[in-house]
Design a protein around this motif. Sequence first.
Motif, PDB file in Angstrom:
ATOM      1  N   SER A 133     -87.206  46.245 -46.048  1.00 11.81           N
ATOM      2  CA  SER A 133     -87.494  47.453 -45.263  1.00 11.81           C
ATOM      3  C   SER A 133     -86.313  48.409 -45.432  1.00 11.81           C
ATOM      4  O   SER A 133     -85.229  48.007 -45.873  1.00 11.81           O
ATOM      5  CB  SER A 133     -87.652  47.087 -43.786  1.00 11.81           C
ATOM      6  OG  SER A 133     -86.409  46.615 -43.286  1.00 11.81           O
ATOM      7  N   MET A 134     -86.510  49.669 -45.034  1.00 14.79           N
ATOM      8  CA  MET A 134     -85.405  50.624 -45.133  1.00 14.79           C
ATOM      9  C   MET A 134     -84.259  50.229 -44.215  1.00 14.79           C
ATOM     10  O   MET A 134     -83.087  50.382 -44.552  1.00 14.79           O
ATOM     11  CB  MET A 134     -85.893  52.042 -44.804  1.00 14.79           C
ATOM     12  CG  MET A 134     -86.790  52.642 -45.869  1.00 14.79           C
ATOM     13  SD  MET A 134     -86.063  52.657 -47.533  1.00 14.79           S
ATOM     14  CE  MET A 134     -84.878  53.987 -47.359  1.00 14.79           C
ATOM     15  N   ALA A 135     -84.597  49.703 -43.037  1.00 17.31           N
ATOM     16  CA  ALA A 135     -83.546  49.291 -42.091  1.00 17.31           C
ATOM     17  C   ALA A 135     -82.703  48.163 -42.682  1.00 17.31           C
ATOM     18  O   ALA A 135     -81.464  48.172 -42.585  1.00 17.31           O
ATOM     19  CB  ALA A 135     -84.172  48.855 -40.769  1.00 17.31           C
ATOM     20  N   ALA A 136     -83.371  47.202 -43.310  1.00 14.68           N
ATOM     21  CA  ALA A 136     -82.633  46.103 -43.930  1.00 14.68           C
ATOM     22  C   ALA A 136     -81.794  46.609 -45.103  1.00 14.68           C
ATOM     23  O   ALA A 136     -80.638  46.193 -45.282  1.00 14.68           O
ATOM     24  CB  ALA A 136     -83.605  45.031 -44.409  1.00 14.68           C
ATOM     25  N   ALA A 137     -82.385  47.517 -45.884  1.00 12.00           N
ATOM     26  CA  ALA A 137     -81.653  48.068 -47.039  1.00 12.00           C
ATOM     27  C   ALA A 137     -80.407  48.819 -46.585  1.00 12.00           C
ATOM     28  O   ALA A 137     -79.352  48.747 -47.235  1.00 12.00           O
ATOM     29  CB  ALA A 137     -82.580  48.978 -47.847  1.00 12.00           C
ATOM     30  N   GLN A 138     -80.528  49.540 -45.470  1.00 12.56           N
ATOM     31  CA  GLN A 138     -79.358  50.264 -44.952  1.00 12.56           C
ATOM     32  C   GLN A 138     -78.268  49.295 -44.503  1.00 12.56           C
ATOM     33  O   GLN A 138     -77.081  49.537 -44.738  1.00 12.56           O
ATOM     34  CB  GLN A 138     -79.790  51.169 -43.794  1.00 12.56           C
ATOM     35  CG  GLN A 138     -80.528  52.414 -44.275  1.00 12.56           C
ATOM     36  CD  GLN A 138     -81.323  53.114 -43.175  1.00 12.56           C
ATOM     37  OE1 GLN A 138     -81.350  52.678 -42.035  1.00 12.56           O
ATOM     38  NE2 GLN A 138     -81.996  54.197 -43.554  1.00 12.56           N
ATOM     39  N   MET A 155     -82.718  37.585 -42.753  1.00 15.98           N
ATOM     40  CA  MET A 155     -81.330  38.055 -42.701  1.00 15.98           C
ATOM     41  C   MET A 155     -81.151  38.643 -41.297  1.00 15.98           C
ATOM     42  O   MET A 155     -81.569  39.766 -41.045  1.00 15.98           O
ATOM     43  CB  MET A 155     -81.059  39.116 -43.765  1.00 15.98           C
ATOM     44  CG  MET A 155     -79.602  39.604 -43.779  1.00 15.98           C
ATOM     45  SD  MET A 155     -79.320  40.995 -44.913  1.00 15.98           S
ATOM     46  CE  MET A 155     -80.040  42.358 -43.997  1.00 15.98           C
ATOM     47  N   ASP A 156     -80.570  37.879 -40.403  1.00 14.94           N
ATOM     48  CA  ASP A 156     -80.519  38.267 -38.998  1.00 14.94           C
ATOM     49  C   ASP A 156     -81.942  38.569 -38.529  1.00 14.94           C
ATOM     50  O   ASP A 156     -82.822  37.744 -38.686  1.00 14.94           O
ATOM     51  CB  ASP A 156     -79.558  39.447 -38.800  1.00 14.94           C
ATOM     52  CG  ASP A 156     -78.143  39.106 -39.270  1.00 14.94           C
ATOM     53  OD1 ASP A 156     -77.754  37.926 -39.133  1.00 14.94           O
ATOM     54  OD2 ASP A 156     -77.453  39.990 -39.791  1.00 14.94           O
ATOM     55  N   ALA A 157     -82.202  39.775 -38.034  1.00 20.51           N
ATOM     56  CA  ALA A 157     -83.549  40.088 -37.537  1.00 20.51           C
ATOM     57  C   ALA A 157     -84.475  40.621 -38.633  1.00 20.51           C
ATOM     58  O   ALA A 157     -85.647  40.893 -38.368  1.00 20.51           O
ATOM     59  CB  ALA A 157     -83.448  41.111 -36.418  1.00 20.51           C
ATOM     60  N   HIS A 158     -83.954  40.769 -39.844  1.00 29.60           N
ATOM     61  CA  HIS A 158     -84.741  41.365 -40.929  1.00 29.60           C
ATOM     62  C   HIS A 158     -85.419  40.289 -41.772  1.00 29.60           C
ATOM     63  O   HIS A 158     -84.906  39.190 -41.936  1.00 29.60           O
ATOM     64  CB  HIS A 158     -83.849  42.207 -41.836  1.00 29.60           C
ATOM     65  CG  HIS A 158     -83.163  43.323 -41.128  1.00 29.60           C
ATOM     66  ND1 HIS A 158     -83.821  44.431 -40.647  1.00 29.60           N
ATOM     67  CD2 HIS A 158     -81.854  43.504 -40.813  1.00 29.60           C
ATOM     68  CE1 HIS A 158     -82.973  45.242 -40.070  1.00 29.60           C
ATOM     69  NE2 HIS A 158     -81.766  44.709 -40.152  1.00 29.60           N
ATOM     70  N   PRO A 193     -95.923  41.574 -49.817  1.00 30.78           N
ATOM     71  CA  PRO A 193     -94.955  41.826 -48.747  1.00 30.78           C
ATOM     72  C   PRO A 193     -94.988  43.274 -48.293  1.00 30.78           C
ATOM     73  O   PRO A 193     -95.195  44.187 -49.086  1.00 30.78           O
ATOM     74  CB  PRO A 193     -93.614  41.485 -49.400  1.00 30.78           C
ATOM     75  CG  PRO A 193     -93.847  41.630 -50.855  1.00 30.78           C
ATOM     76  CD  PRO A 193     -95.284  41.298 -51.101  1.00 30.78           C
ATOM     77  N   LYS A 194     -94.784  43.474 -46.999  1.00 25.88           N
ATOM     78  CA  LYS A 194     -94.676  44.836 -46.475  1.00 25.88           C
ATOM     79  C   LYS A 194     -93.219  45.259 -46.594  1.00 25.88           C
ATOM     80  O   LYS A 194     -92.360  44.748 -45.885  1.00 25.88           O
ATOM     81  CB  LYS A 194     -95.135  44.868 -45.020  1.00 25.88           C
ATOM     82  CG  LYS A 194     -96.636  44.673 -44.872  1.00 25.88           C
ATOM     83  CD  LYS A 194     -97.065  44.703 -43.419  1.00 25.88           C
ATOM     84  CE  LYS A 194     -98.574  44.497 -43.310  1.00 25.88           C
ATOM     85  NZ  LYS A 194     -99.017  44.390 -41.914  1.00 25.88           N
ATOM     86  N   SER A 195     -92.967  46.171 -47.493  1.00 25.36           N
ATOM     87  CA  SER A 195     -91.591  46.601 -47.711  1.00 25.36           C
ATOM     88  C   SER A 195     -91.594  48.086 -48.037  1.00 25.36           C
ATOM     89  O   SER A 195     -92.623  48.671 -48.373  1.00 25.36           O
ATOM     90  CB  SER A 195     -90.960  45.808 -48.850  1.00 25.36           C
ATOM     91  OG  SER A 195     -91.739  45.927 -50.022  1.00 25.36           O
ATOM     92  N   GLN A 196     -90.427  48.680 -47.924  1.00 27.17           N
ATOM     93  CA  GLN A 196     -90.308  50.122 -48.191  1.00 27.17           C
ATOM     94  C   GLN A 196     -89.394  50.425 -49.357  1.00 27.17           C
ATOM     95  O   GLN A 196     -89.284  51.566 -49.782  1.00 27.17           O
ATOM     96  CB  GLN A 196     -89.783  50.805 -46.922  1.00 27.17           C
ATOM     97  CG  GLN A 196     -90.772  50.709 -45.778  1.00 27.17           C
ATOM     98  CD  GLN A 196     -90.120  50.910 -44.430  1.00 27.17           C
ATOM     99  OE1 GLN A 196     -89.055  50.378 -44.134  1.00 27.17           O
ATOM    100  NE2 GLN A 196     -90.751  51.699 -43.585  1.00 27.17           N
ATOM    101  N   ILE A 197     -88.722  49.411 -49.852  1.00 28.00           N
ATOM    102  CA  ILE A 197     -87.883  49.595 -51.042  1.00 28.00           C
ATOM    103  C   ILE A 197     -87.953  48.316 -51.868  1.00 28.00           C
ATOM    104  O   ILE A 197     -87.850  47.211 -51.321  1.00 28.00           O
ATOM    105  CB  ILE A 197     -86.433  49.982 -50.661  1.00 28.00           C
ATOM    106  CG1 ILE A 197     -85.588  50.238 -51.920  1.00 28.00           C
ATOM    107  CG2 ILE A 197     -85.777  48.944 -49.753  1.00 28.00           C
ATOM    108  CD1 ILE A 197     -84.309  51.003 -51.628  1.00 28.00           C
TER     109      ILE A 197
END
Lengths: 168, 122
Positions: A72-77, A149-152, A49-53
């Motif tokens: 992703s960082m955006a999803a984590a935030q 999760m929504d757009a994530h 998976p492409k992820s940042q966290i």
Amino acid sequence: MRDVAERVMAPLTGSLVDVLVGATTDVFEKMVFRQLQPRNTVWGHAVRPKSQIVGTVGFAGSSSGLVAFHASMAAAQEITSAMLGADGDADSLPDAIGEVTNMVAGAFRTRMAAFQDAWAISVPTVTIGSDFYIKPISTGDRVLVTFAMDAHELFVELIITPHTGATV
Amino acid sequence: MRFLIVDDSSTMRRIIINTLAKLGYESFLEAGNGREGLERFGGGGIDLVITDWNMPEMSGIDFVRNLRSTPQGKSVPVLMVTTNAANADVAEALKAGVNNYVVKPFTADTLKDKISAVVAHA
């Protein structure tokens, strides 16, 4: 129900994935206040998976392995803000993702404990970056479940190695 | 009423404190593991303890056992908030001296109800 227990000792199957999906959606519904939609399920080690966290929790007992949560960082935030409201700043992001991973792994462990001895689980570890992947050194089976999760896009990974002679 | 919240996750401590604040409570101490929890509790003035189970350095179950072995900690109400929810886990926690149990993930209403139940017996 016994069917699930027997399958833990065999290569991963859909029943075990159902338990993992149920544990994950329950955590998000109660603690993140988001409805997750399960998408793809991929067996084997090929897909990364492409992820940042990434949060990971190890477990050991009649089986051993780990549960990893990728975002992703955006999803984590968004997850952190949903859990903590106004307190959800950037500093609290790794801890929030660690706690989400802890709850997913813990809920999965609890559900599996209905079929076999409860595993011991580790405290969570969180890794932040963009050019890495998890490579297990064991010969365990791996499954990766994708959620929307929504757009994530979120990913929950399970690597599990049944131990020889384990009893259910 | 003063609460001691013992959890290695600052996120979970914040969620619990926010829930307590909504119930009207204002006085909290925090600790990141069982060893810190014992130190904070030793300072006195704690009316109710809320603790996690899986923590580094000293687990919540060892924290409760240590707490119950001290004169001050023998009778303080303890609520455990944890992902460890297998039947054997609950039995072990109750044997160690936990008074009530909340399983993660939980709804806000569940946490409020359990806290209220433990406070009522404090």
